[in-house]
Write a protein that holds these residues in place. Structure first.
Motif, PDB file in Angstrom:
ATOM      1  N   ALA A 168       0.831  -1.195   0.000  1.00 18.77           N
ATOM      2  CA  ALA A 168       0.000   0.000   0.000  1.00 18.77           C
ATOM      3  C   ALA A 168       0.869   1.249   0.000  1.00 18.77           C
ATOM      4  CB  ALA A 168      -0.935   0.005   1.196  1.00 18.77           C
ATOM      5  N   GLN A 169       1.973   1.191   0.768  1.00 13.14           N
ATOM      6  CA  GLN A 169       2.829   2.353   0.859  1.00 13.14           C
ATOM      7  C   GLN A 169       3.632   2.595  -0.404  1.00 13.14           C
ATOM      8  OE1 GLN A 169       3.223   4.963   3.410  1.00 13.14           O
ATOM      9  NE2 GLN A 169       1.188   4.093   3.216  1.00 13.14           N
ATOM     10  N   LYS A 170       3.742   1.587  -1.257  1.00  9.10           N
ATOM     11  CA  LYS A 170       4.419   1.785  -2.528  1.00  9.10           C
ATOM     12  C   LYS A 170       3.550   2.544  -3.514  1.00  9.10           C
ATOM     13  CE  LYS A 170       7.594  -2.144  -2.254  1.00  9.10           C
ATOM     14  NZ  LYS A 170       7.986  -3.465  -2.822  1.00  9.10           N
ATOM     15  N   ARG A 171       2.264   2.550  -3.251  1.00 12.95           N
ATOM     16  CA  ARG A 171       1.394   3.373  -4.085  1.00 12.95           C
ATOM     17  C   ARG A 171       1.757   4.835  -3.858  1.00 12.95           C
ATOM     18  NH1 ARG A 171      -4.590   1.607  -2.706  1.00 12.95           N
ATOM     19  NH2 ARG A 171      -3.685   1.446  -0.603  1.00 12.95           N
ATOM     20  N   PRO A 172       1.822   5.630  -4.902  1.00 12.30           N
ATOM     21  CA  PRO A 172       2.310   7.004  -4.720  1.00 12.30           C
ATOM     22  C   PRO A 172       1.332   7.870  -3.955  1.00 12.30           C
ATOM     23  CG  PRO A 172       1.445   6.710  -6.937  1.00 12.30           C
ATOM     24  CD  PRO A 172       1.467   5.331  -6.298  1.00 12.30           C
ATOM     25  N   PRO A 198      -1.419   5.731   2.097  1.00 12.19           N
ATOM     26  CA  PRO A 198      -1.060   6.745   1.110  1.00 12.19           C
ATOM     27  C   PRO A 198      -2.108   7.856   1.135  1.00 12.19           C
ATOM     28  CG  PRO A 198      -2.067   4.867   0.009  1.00 12.19           C
ATOM     29  CD  PRO A 198      -1.919   4.487   1.459  1.00 12.19           C
ATOM     30  N   PHE A 199      -1.735   9.031   0.662  1.00 10.16           N
ATOM     31  CA  PHE A 199      -2.677  10.144   0.731  1.00 10.16           C
ATOM     32  C   PHE A 199      -2.798  10.859  -0.610  1.00 10.16           C
ATOM     33  CE2 PHE A 199       1.431  12.030   1.943  1.00 10.16           C
ATOM     34  CZ  PHE A 199       1.460  13.184   1.169  1.00 10.16           C
ATOM     35  N   CYS A 200      -3.963  11.465  -0.791  1.00  8.02           N
ATOM     36  CA  CYS A 200      -4.192  12.379  -1.906  1.00  8.02           C
ATOM     37  C   CYS A 200      -4.667  13.698  -1.319  1.00  8.02           C
ATOM     38  CB  CYS A 200      -5.226  11.830  -2.880  1.00  8.02           C
ATOM     39  SG  CYS A 200      -5.590  12.978  -4.235  1.00  8.02           S
ATOM     40  N   LEU A 201      -3.894  14.732  -1.529  1.00  8.88           N
ATOM     41  CA  LEU A 201      -4.154  16.054  -0.971  1.00  8.88           C
ATOM     42  C   LEU A 201      -4.301  17.067  -2.092  1.00  8.88           C
ATOM     43  CD1 LEU A 201      -4.080  18.287   1.274  1.00  8.88           C
ATOM     44  CD2 LEU A 201      -1.575  18.159   1.115  1.00  8.88           C
ATOM     45  N   VAL A 202      -5.401  17.810  -2.075  1.00  9.10           N
ATOM     46  CA  VAL A 202      -5.588  18.925  -3.002  1.00  9.10           C
ATOM     47  C   VAL A 202      -5.442  20.223  -2.214  1.00  9.10           C
ATOM     48  CG1 VAL A 202      -7.078  20.015  -4.710  1.00  9.10           C
ATOM     49  CG2 VAL A 202      -7.188  17.526  -4.376  1.00  9.10           C
TER      50      VAL A 202
END
Length: 513
Positions: free
Chosen positions: A25-29, A187-191
């Motif tokens: 999971a952590q390898k996902r960007p 992993p995170f997605c930040l806008v």
């Protein structure tokens, strides 16, 4: 004993599987998307600008790719953000203009897809979609357009919170606080949604006067007369006539007038004292000059540019803070960073400020992207890409299936070993028939030509040969010798309207003028 060994082996296997799953999971960007407001590519070093330096945006480009032909589907704030979120044109996501639209948060978005796949998701800063964000683990947003000084934020618990400081700095502070406190196992997605560089171009106090020694050359078409371009003739977005001395340029005739301005009323005493110390001597000098006509218009242009670029300076500086945070916390190597504006902007070209048009300065947007290990540093892309492509691109990078109803395309195949073939044409549709009197229109851009259909306010067609007329001054529609080119472009436009299921455009296209 045998039962115990079997149980112990099973537990060890399960633990190792879980650890492997977490590792995988952590390898996902991680994904960081930075969206500014009204930031012109003409003011960015990576696009060859000589107006100012933008070292931090340029850094993303140097460490990744600069998209030289990035465009938007609808050049206005809210619709652009709705397109970025959904990967769909305005006719499909429902947010067509800023005057009548509210974003339907129940619809799918790349954020919801990422969250379902195990990503932490957050949006901080300018949102401007008229409804509360949905599908996020965290959000903290500016109400409406937001304010430059001591901005209010809408919070997830329904409260409103005012934070002292300058918006670009405060948004970055809130961003870093969220990053500090997030669940680091995911992993995170930040806008990050910046208010800058939206009207009224109010700089941070530390940047006041930064460009005062510079005299900016007038764009070659600054005194455009809009010959043979009926929609351009009726617009109301000129520096000469539309730009307001007090509201836009802080040239207040009295303390009473200044005190009524909302942006000024928000300031604390120290902030206002700095503003007055800077702007009041400029106003007194202007009054002494008693300028009129072109001399006054050109003075307004210089003031506009100085305020706009000073505001952009703080934007770039805080983008640098984001990059430095990723470096300091060892996140940079596994984090995609995308910077783009919600659309292009006019810096005096054709005598204008603002956006909205399919014309190049508005239609084209800055976009740079860094993806370590996937995109070679220093890449310059000349493929057509759209803000429509952000959603499928980040889903592709995260290994999440792209929903079939998303209309954008992943940009990653453009950087694969066997490079994908890019688009030959792109489609655009602007709907709003209100502020600045820009007539609604749709059209197509190919690698050489642009065909436009204006409607409602003005009913007309326009055709440009971008190879011989890159500034779009000479409308060729209906001129002798262009019949075959026009017919071919009309066929292409009709196909694009059908491809993106734009029923409104289809009806207008079929209606003779």
């Amino acid at each position: 004993m045998r039962t115990y060994k079997i149980f112990f082996t099973a537990v060890c296997f399960l633990l190792s599987w879980c650890a492997a799953d977490i590792c995988c999971a952590q390898k996902r960007p991680n994904i960081v998307i930075i969206i500014s407001d009204d930031h012109a590519y003409q003011a960015i070093g990576a696009y060859g600008s000589k107006l100012m330096q933008t070292p931090n945006i340029d850094r993303i480009a140097k460490e990744g790719v600069v998209f030289n032909k990035a465009y938007v589907t609808n050049s206005i704030c809210g619709p652009s953000r709705a397109t970025i979120l959904t990967g769909k044109y305005s006719n499909k996501n429902g947010f067509k203009d800023n005057e009548h639209s509210k974003f339907d948060g129940s619809q799918d978005s790349f954020i919801k897809q990422l969250r379902a796949a195990g990503y932490l998701t957050a949006w901080i800063g300018k949102w401007h979609l008229e409804t509360e964000p949905q599908g996020f683990d965290y959000w903290q947003i500016l109400p409406g357009q937001g304010q430059y000084y001591n901005p209010d934020f809408l919070m997830m618990d329904g409260s409103k919170k005012q934070i002292d400081g300058y918006a670009s700095n405060v948004i970055e502070d809130v961003t870093e606080n969220w990053l500090d406190t997030r669940d680091t196992t995911k992993p995170f997605c930040l806008v990050i949604g910046h208010k800058a560089t939206h009207r009224t171009w109010l700089p941070d106090t530390t940047d006041l006067g930064r460009f005062d020694t510079v005299t900016f050359p007038l764009p070659h078409d600054f005194y455009d007369k809009y010959a043979n371009r009926e929609a351009a003739k009726v617009q109301d977005m000129t520096i000469a006539k539309t730009m307001i001395m007090g509201y836009d340029l802080k040239m207040f005739t009295s303390d009473e007038e200044e005190s009524k301005e909302g942006t000024i009323k928000r300031m604390n005493r120290a902030q206002k004292n700095r503003m007055d110390a800077y702007y009041k001597p400029i106003y007194e000098d202007l009054k002494a000059r008693n300028l009129t006509g072109n001399a006054l218009t050109e003075w307004k242009y210089q003031r506009y540019m100085r305020d706009y670029l000073s505001t952009a300076t703080a934007l770039d500086r805080n983008i640098g803070r984001t990059l430095n945070y990723l470096d300091a916390h060892h996140l940079a190597k596994n984090t995609i960073v995308i910077y783009l504006s919600d659309q292009g902007f006019y810096l005096g070209e054709h005598g204008w400020f603002d956006k909205r048009w399919i014309y190049e300065e508005s239609f084209r947007t800055p976009m740079v992207m860094r993806y370590p290990g996937k995109i070679k540093p220093g890449t310059k892309s000349n493929d057509f890409v759209l803000n429509l492509d952000i959603a499928p691109t980040v889903l592709d990078a995260a290994g999440v299936g792209i929903p079939k109803d998303m209309q954008g395309e992943s940009m990653l195949p453009l950087f694969a070993k066997n490079k994908a073939t890019g688009r030959d044409e792109i489609y655009y549709h602007y709907y709003e028939n209100g502020e600045h009197s820009v007539s609604p229109h749709f059209g197509i851009k190919t690698k050489r030509y642009k065909l436009i259909r204006f409607y409602t306010r003005v009913n007309s067609w326009e055709l440009y040969d971008l190879q011989t007329d890159p500034h779009e001054m000479n409308n060729l529609y209906g001129k002798k010798g262009y019949e075959k080119i026009t017919a071919g472009l009309r066929v292409q436009l009709k196909k694009m309207i059908s491809k993106y299921q734009d029923d409104d455009a289809a009806k207008i296209f079929s209606t003779p003028i």
